[in-house]
Design an enzyme around this catalytic site. Structure first.
Site, PDB file in Angstrom:
ATOM      1  N   TYR A 150      -9.628 -25.739  -0.843  1.00  0.00           N
ATOM      2  CA  TYR A 150      -9.756 -24.530  -0.028  1.00  0.00           C
ATOM      3  C   TYR A 150      -8.774 -24.578   1.135  1.00  0.00           C
ATOM      4  CZ  TYR A 150     -11.817 -20.647   2.454  1.00  0.00           C
ATOM      5  OH  TYR A 150     -12.013 -19.438   3.061  1.00  0.00           O
ATOM      6  N   PHE A 169       8.355   2.915   0.710  1.00  0.00           N
ATOM      7  CA  PHE A 169       7.699   2.565  -0.541  1.00  0.00           C
ATOM      8  C   PHE A 169       6.269   3.086  -0.420  1.00  0.00           C
ATOM      9  CE2 PHE A 169       5.246  -0.299  -3.306  1.00  0.00           C
ATOM     10  CZ  PHE A 169       5.837   0.075  -4.501  1.00  0.00           C
ATOM     11  N   THR A 170       5.664   3.431  -1.562  1.00  0.00           N
ATOM     12  CA  THR A 170       4.352   4.095  -1.532  1.00  0.00           C
ATOM     13  C   THR A 170       3.341   3.372  -0.636  1.00  0.00           C
ATOM     14  OG1 THR A 170       3.822   2.898  -3.562  1.00  0.00           O
ATOM     15  CG2 THR A 170       4.564   5.172  -3.808  1.00  0.00           C
ATOM     16  N   ASP A 209      11.534  -6.087   3.968  1.00  0.00           N
ATOM     17  CA  ASP A 209      10.701  -6.118   2.758  1.00  0.00           C
ATOM     18  C   ASP A 209      11.563  -6.728   1.654  1.00  0.00           C
ATOM     19  OD1 ASP A 209       9.341  -5.708   0.396  1.00  0.00           O
ATOM     20  OD2 ASP A 209       8.766  -3.641   0.837  1.00  0.00           O
ATOM     21  N   LYS A 220       6.982  -9.661  -7.695  1.00  0.00           N
ATOM     22  CA  LYS A 220       8.375  -9.406  -8.068  1.00  0.00           C
ATOM     23  C   LYS A 220       9.223 -10.616  -7.690  1.00  0.00           C
ATOM     24  CE  LYS A 220       6.637  -5.051  -7.263  1.00  0.00           C
ATOM     25  NZ  LYS A 220       6.642  -4.009  -6.268  1.00  0.00           N
ATOM     26  N   ARG A 225       8.335   8.447 -10.652  1.00  0.00           N
ATOM     27  CA  ARG A 225       8.656   8.228  -9.247  1.00  0.00           C
ATOM     28  C   ARG A 225       9.202   9.544  -8.719  1.00  0.00           C
ATOM     29  NH1 ARG A 225       6.404   3.242  -7.449  1.00  0.00           N
ATOM     30  NH2 ARG A 225       4.888   4.909  -7.544  1.00  0.00           N
ATOM     31  N   PHE A 259      -1.129   8.914  -7.748  1.00  0.00           N
ATOM     32  CA  PHE A 259      -0.426   8.588  -8.997  1.00  0.00           C
ATOM     33  C   PHE A 259      -1.082   7.447  -9.750  1.00  0.00           C
ATOM     34  CE2 PHE A 259       1.617   4.683  -7.553  1.00  0.00           C
ATOM     35  CZ  PHE A 259       1.613   4.836  -6.182  1.00  0.00           C
TER      36      PHE A 259
HETATM   37  C1  LIG Z   1       5.884  -3.702  -5.183  1.00  0.00           C
HETATM   38  C2  LIG Z   1       6.403  -3.506  -3.840  1.00  0.00           C
HETATM   39  C3  LIG Z   1       5.569  -3.638  -2.723  1.00  0.00           C
HETATM   40  C4  LIG Z   1       4.082  -3.891  -2.856  1.00  0.00           C
HETATM   41  O1  LIG Z   1       3.833  -5.119  -3.475  1.00  0.00           O
HETATM   42  P1  LIG Z   1       2.501  -5.358  -4.329  1.00  0.00           P
HETATM   43  O2  LIG Z   1       2.554  -6.806  -4.652  1.00  0.00           O
HETATM   44  O3  LIG Z   1       2.584  -4.490  -5.520  1.00  0.00           O
HETATM   45  O4  LIG Z   1       1.363  -5.018  -3.457  1.00  0.00           O
HETATM   46  C5  LIG Z   1       6.131  -3.465  -1.486  1.00  0.00           C
HETATM   47  N1  LIG Z   1       7.429  -3.180  -1.348  1.00  0.00           N
HETATM   48  C6  LIG Z   1       8.259  -3.046  -2.396  1.00  0.00           C
HETATM   49  C7  LIG Z   1       9.699  -2.749  -2.173  1.00  0.00           C
HETATM   50  C8  LIG Z   1       7.775  -3.211  -3.673  1.00  0.00           C
HETATM   51  O5  LIG Z   1       8.611  -3.064  -4.720  1.00  0.00           O
END
Ligand SMILES: *Cc1c(COP(=O)(O)O)cnc(C)c1O
Length: 487
Positions: free
Chosen positions: A85, A137-138, A228, A271, A394, A460
């Protein structure tokens, strides 16, 4: 371009295709169901590709999130994870790897990218503050808005041109940034956010020089710069191959320079690093302490933050592998192949090829469908129907209505066909190209969509829609007529 090892291989008899610098040792069986079943599946999913079931999908090009192929070394590392933990050796390995790559002393783990955005927005965004960014980003926008802030997109105007030969369409317009700071006052800027490999506008990169200029403006005005880095891998490849002044730098040196220019880096490890997780990195003790408090509240203890130790091991190895040009070039080279093939035969795609995937321009592809009937959503539905390939809308569907209920029409209407790294073969890409060409020839058969169930936030993901007419039956019938008994 000479610098990239993978693309340096020439074919003696001309032509040539991107050549993989890996071999496949584990495979997963796929199936391709007939068009009649795809029509039913589409209806069951309310015409929302997020709601389709994997068993009905042939090539899942929805996203690269959490579905990039992992390496042998990542899998091996997962077996050696140290489960506890608090204070696991696995966390220390990840923390050290991040120190090595970004040069940031402090690392706060989170379960995915949006969790980082939640925490950063709660800490820094106040009612009435603004977060300028190259593009939103969303999830990043949702968290800023939930905390009472607003988002200002300062992408250079050329960034929104669909067809272009500009190498860095993700650049921020630094003049717009300066005037925004002048007009609103630096104290009203919560932070500036630069998104590597701009997700929503075609995976387009920013230049290192642009980040340098943005960073200078931020530092002069005492404003935090947040990077980001979720799509950093593609952006690194493009800086390395497209930015002349960086061609002699190693990928690791470029990464380190980007990190030094930023105050906070966060990423989705779904990613970056080809695993599942996320985290926030900073060199500042003060920032670390401010952010740290929220990690146990939302994520988990400071040495796992909602991630399993196995994933943390995989991220550490995955980040290391991201410094390898052969690894980060595979996605962009496959995408370039797909984009160039479609572009040559006149299918409207975003150019130049970016990262993440191939982006079809639905505004032109389906120029007979008004934005109020979601052309990109309709294209996603039609593409699945004729191919079993699942892409992601998108466009306007991915936007959120204004508080008064009016639609926010998106700048671009795109169908994104993501190419998760090292997952698909070139023959599968060829299949997708073939079906896209057929669909383009038959585009006039495609009609729009209307909502039947519309959630207020991030609609979406789970909204349901229906076709405005019987166009899907008509399209399926035409497919059957042209393809005979082929799937
Ligand atoms: C996917 C993504 C996020 C969010 O990440 P999650 O792991 O899906 O929550 C934030 N910024 C960018 C540019 C992304 O492509």
């Amino acid at each position: 371009m000479e610098v990239v090892k993978m693309s340096r291989v020439k074919f003696y008899y001309g032509g040539g295709v991107p050549l993989e610098m890996h071999k496949v040792r584990i495979v997963q069986k796929l199936s391709l169901v007939p068009v009649e079943r795809r029509l039913e599946a589409l209806k069951e999913a309310g015409n929302n590709t997020f709601l389709l079931k994997n068993k009905d999908i042939y090539l899942d090009m929805l996203t690269d999130s959490g579905v990039n192929a992992m390496s042998d070394n990542q899998l091996a590392a997962m077996m050696q994870a140290d489960d506890s933990y608090a204070g696991s050796a696995t966390f220390t390995r990840l923390e050290n790897k991040i120190r090595e790559i970004f040069g940031t002393e402090y690392f706060l783990p989170a379960h995915q990218g949006r969790a980082c955005e939640n925490i950063l927005s709660q800490v820094f965004v106040r009612h009435g503050t603004v977060v300028p960014m190259n593009y939103h980003f969303t999830t990043s926008k949702s968290h800023v808005v939930l905390n009472g802030g607003t988002v200002e997109e300062l992408i250079r105007d050329e960034g929104l041109e669909i067809r272009s030969s500009l190498p860095f369409k993700g650049n921020m317009d630094t003049d717009k940034l300066k005037s925004l700071i002048r007009e609103r006052g630096a104290d009203k800027v919560a932070f500036v956010r630069m998104e590597a490999g701009t997700n929503l506008i075609g995976g387009q990169p920013f230049a290192l020089q642009n980040l340098r200029e943005v960073s200078q403006i931020c530092r002069k005005n005492g404003i935090l710069l947040v990077l980001d880095a979720s799509l950093l891998a593609d952006n690194l490849y493009f800086i390395k191959t497209r930015e002349a002044s960086c061609k002699d730098m190693t990928v690791a040196q470029i990464t380190r320079t980007m990190a030094d220019l930023s105050d906070i880096i966060y990423f989705s490890a779904r990613k970056l690093g080809c695993a599942r997780g996320g985290g926030i990195c900073t060199a500042s003790r003060e920032l670390y302490e401010r952010i740290r408090e929220l990690i146990p509240v939302y994520e988990g203890f400071l040495t796992y933050g909602g991630m399993s130790v196995r994933e943390m091991e995989a991220i550490a190895v995955g980040l290391d592998e991201t410094m390898d040009e052969d690894m980060i070039s595979q996605g962009p080279l496959f995408i370039e192949y797909m984009v160039d093939r479609l572009d040559k035969v006149g299918v409207p795609v975003i150019t130049p090829a970016g990262g993440l995937g191939c982006h079809l321009n639905a505004m032109e592809f389906l120029d007979h469908i008004p934005q109020s009937q979601y052309p990109a959503g309709a294209l996603a539905a039609a593409m699945f129907l004729v191919s079993g390939v699942r892409g992601m809308e998108r466009g306007t569907l991915s936007e959120q209505r204004e508080p008064d209920g009016s639609e926010v029409f998106s700048n671009m209407e795109l169908l994104r066909l993501a190419l998760p790294r090292r997952v698909f073969t070139l023959s599968q890409v060829e299949y997708a190209i073939d079906r896209i060409r057929w669909l383009y020839e038959n585009r006039k058969l495609v009609g729009g969509l209307n909502f039947v169930e519309e959630p207020k936030m991030l609609r979406f993901f789970f909204g349901k829609l229906e076709p405005v007419s019987d166009w899907q039956q008509v399209l399926a019938k035409k497919f059957r007529a042209d393809f005979g008994d082929s799937l």
